[in-house]
Design a protein around this motif. Structure first.
Motif, short mmCIF file in Angstrom:
data_model
loop_
_atom_site.label_atom_id
_atom_site.label_comp_id
_atom_site.label_asym_id
_atom_site.label_seq_id
_atom_site.Cartn_x
_atom_site.Cartn_y
_atom_site.Cartn_z
N SER A 132 0.85 -1.18 0.00
CA SER A 132 0.00 0.00 0.00
C SER A 132 0.89 1.24 0.00
CB SER A 132 -0.90 0.01 1.24
OG SER A 132 -1.54 1.25 1.40
N SER A 133 0.45 2.28 -0.70
CA SER A 133 1.19 3.54 -0.65
C SER A 133 0.92 4.29 0.64
CB SER A 133 0.79 4.42 -1.85
OG SER A 133 1.15 3.80 -3.07
N ALA A 134 -0.23 4.01 1.25
CA ALA A 134 -0.59 4.64 2.53
C ALA A 134 -0.18 3.73 3.69
CB ALA A 134 -2.10 4.90 2.57
N ASN A 161 9.73 -2.16 4.37
CA ASN A 161 8.86 -0.99 4.24
C ASN A 161 9.68 0.28 4.01
OD1 ASN A 161 6.58 -2.51 4.63
ND2 ASN A 161 6.04 -1.63 6.62
N THR A 162 9.09 1.22 3.24
CA THR A 162 9.70 2.53 3.04
C THR A 162 8.65 3.60 3.36
OG1 THR A 162 9.05 2.80 0.72
CG2 THR A 162 11.09 1.56 1.17
N SER A 163 8.99 4.86 3.14
CA SER A 163 8.04 5.94 3.42
C SER A 163 6.90 5.98 2.42
CB SER A 163 8.78 7.28 3.40
OG SER A 163 9.38 7.51 2.13
N SER A 164 7.00 5.23 1.34
CA SER A 164 5.94 5.21 0.34
C SER A 164 5.44 3.80 0.01
CB SER A 164 6.42 5.88 -0.95
OG SER A 164 7.54 5.19 -1.49
N THR A 165 5.98 2.80 0.69
CA THR A 165 5.60 1.42 0.42
C THR A 165 5.45 0.67 1.74
OG1 THR A 165 6.75 1.41 -1.70
CG2 THR A 165 6.19 -0.72 -0.76
#
Length: 490
Positions: A132-134, A161-165
């Protein structure tokens, strides 16, 4: 102690038996046990180990769901991960296995004079991770014990996980406040997959919510989560399924949520089916009644219908024959992987045309309003037994169904039905990831008052497809047109 037979020896012995005449015929079978990344490894590129010590890129369980994607390409779906390996009962032995689906190239080759009309060679070509992007909700692991190495369980958020994934995973404590339908929960137990007509999206059904989610096919990113009827949700959540069951009076039974998912050939309606009776339906006259939910893809409007079990303990899959008739996979949990002999693995034909919406019904009224049902159209245990496959070697979890391209056998066009198993990531016990290909005709369906409309998939066959077509042409069969949006063979 049960003797474990290697997959190569087992497949060889199975195919040695002569074919038996049947209306629905077994055309081919094959297994997948690895990739270019190695044995029992997928192509996710993930490194390191999960909480139970198994590799993060472990390949398994890919027959929980399967769908045709055009040419010789199929998508195969593993469930929530390798929780059949015990390590921590406080989270039902689930791990931070990132949810994913596998792209598999299915190469059929005609085998003149063989025990089956075709041989099948599955090859893993891609792994797509679901995210999810959120931001999603993950468990902290606090107070839930340790990993296999004795260290605290820790957060359920994947390190990738990253700040956008933000990745979906199978860990059972990845939920937040509210009922089980909270769309921000990170826990996902995928059980069925279908591809949109334009090939740009996949739809995945889940047992935790239950959910039906749409993902972008190119990136694996969440597009949307459909809102399902609230009577399917449970209000009291726990990382232990048994605790959820005992703590709720309505909603889906733990680990028996939205097990099957169909998409009508026009791509307009999703049709999900719950594996077992809801908690409020699980006694009295409706104790053998499960619910079907239809979703209008454009408007999100839903309807509920009832399905009465015949002899199986639950339902594993549903696939669309046309816009109102469906095949339903009704089964028990017996067979290879369970240490017993398979008994019930049967496919029935149902019709939703004119069926009663049961959203407000329960008890005897619910059971009495069940959809019309005929068959079994195919008894998988009997069909495999006719080819020398003993019931003890029939996978206990026959879960994936999809239609593929038509083929020609001895001058007759056969539609293909592909059947897959969930081996729970334990091939030594439950056998390999196996794919069975059955052939059937319009006449076979007509006996049950059913017809077949192939779905429209905007996909282009890969180069290997043309090789398969040519191979079949000079053998006893060839691929036939399935009215899909693909270039014609020159």
């Amino acid at each position: 102690m049960r003797r474990i037979v290697s997959s190569s020896v087992l497949l060889a012995s199975m195919l040695a038996a002569p074919a038996a005449k049947a209306d629905v015929m077994l055309l081919a079978m094959g297994s997948l046990s690895g990739s270019s990344a190695g044995a029992n490894a997928d192509l996710s590129g993930l490194t390191g180990t999960l909480e139970n010590g198994l590799p993060a890129n472990i390949l398994g369980g890919i027959g929980s769901g399967i769908t045709y994607a055009g040419g010789n390409t199929f998508y195969a779906l593993p469930d929530r991960g390798p929780n059949a390996t015990p390590y921590n009962s406080n989270v039902d032995d689930t791990v931070s296995y990132i949810s994913r689906y596998q792209t598999v190239s299915m190469n059929l080759t005609a085998t003149p004079g063989g025990s089956l009309p075709y041989s099948l060679t599955p090859t893993l070509t891609k792994t797509t991770l679901l995210s999810s992007s959120a931001p999603l909700i993950y468990g902290t692991g606090a107070g839930l014990g340790n990993k296999i190495d004795g260290t605290p369980l820790g957060s359920g958020a994947p390190t990738q996980n990253t700040s956008s994934t933000y990745y979906f995973t199978g860990r059972s404590d990845n939920f937040g406040a509210g009922n089980s339908g909270n769309p921000n929960n990170a826990r996902l137990d995928p059980e069925s997959i279908r591809v949109s007509p334009d090939g740009k999206s996949v739809y995945v059904s889940d047992e935790y919510g239950p959910y039906v989610r749409q993902f972008d096919n190119a990136t694996g990113k969440l597009v949307q989560t459909f809102t399902l009827p609230s009577n399917l949700d449970v209000s009291k959540l726990s990382p232990v399924g048994g605790t959820e069951i005992s703590g709720n009076t309505s909603g889906r039974t733990a680990n028996k949520g939205m097990e099957g998912l169909a998409l009508t050939p026009d791509g307009k309606t999703l049709v999900g089916i719950v594996q077992a009776p809801l908690i409020q339906d699980a006694s009295g006259a409706s104790k053998n009644t499960v619910r079907i939910v239809t979703i209008d893809v454009a408007t999100h409007a839903t309807h509920e219908y009832a399905y009465n079990l015949t002899t199986g303990s639950g339902v594993s899959e549903i696939v669309a024959l046309n816009d109102h008739q469906f095949l339903v996979d009704e089964r028990d949990g017996k067979g290879l992987g369970d240490g017993s002999a398979a008994k019930v693995k049967q496919l029935f034909i149902i019709d939703l045309k004119g069926a009663t919406d049961v959203s407000s019904l329960n008890g005897s009224a619910l059971a009495a309003a069940a959809v019309t049902k005929s068959g079994p159209f195919l008894d998988i245990v009997s069909a495999l037994g006719a080819h020398g496959i003993p019931s003890t070697q029939v996978p206990s979890k026959i879960e994936g169904l999809t239609f593929g391209q038509d083929v020609t056998v001895n001058g007759q066009v056969e539609h293909t039905l592909w059947v897959a198993n969930d081996n729970d990531f334990i091939p030594g016990t439950a056998g390999p990831n196996v794919f069975y290909v059955f052939g059937f005709t319009d006449a076979d369906l007509a006996k049950y008052g059913a017809s077949f409309t192939p779905e429209q998939i905007a996909a282009v066959p890969e180069a290997s497809t043309w090789a398969m077509i040519i191979t079949g042409f000079f053998g006893i069969g060839l691929l036939a047109s399935r009215r899909r949006k693909q270039p014609a063979l020159a």
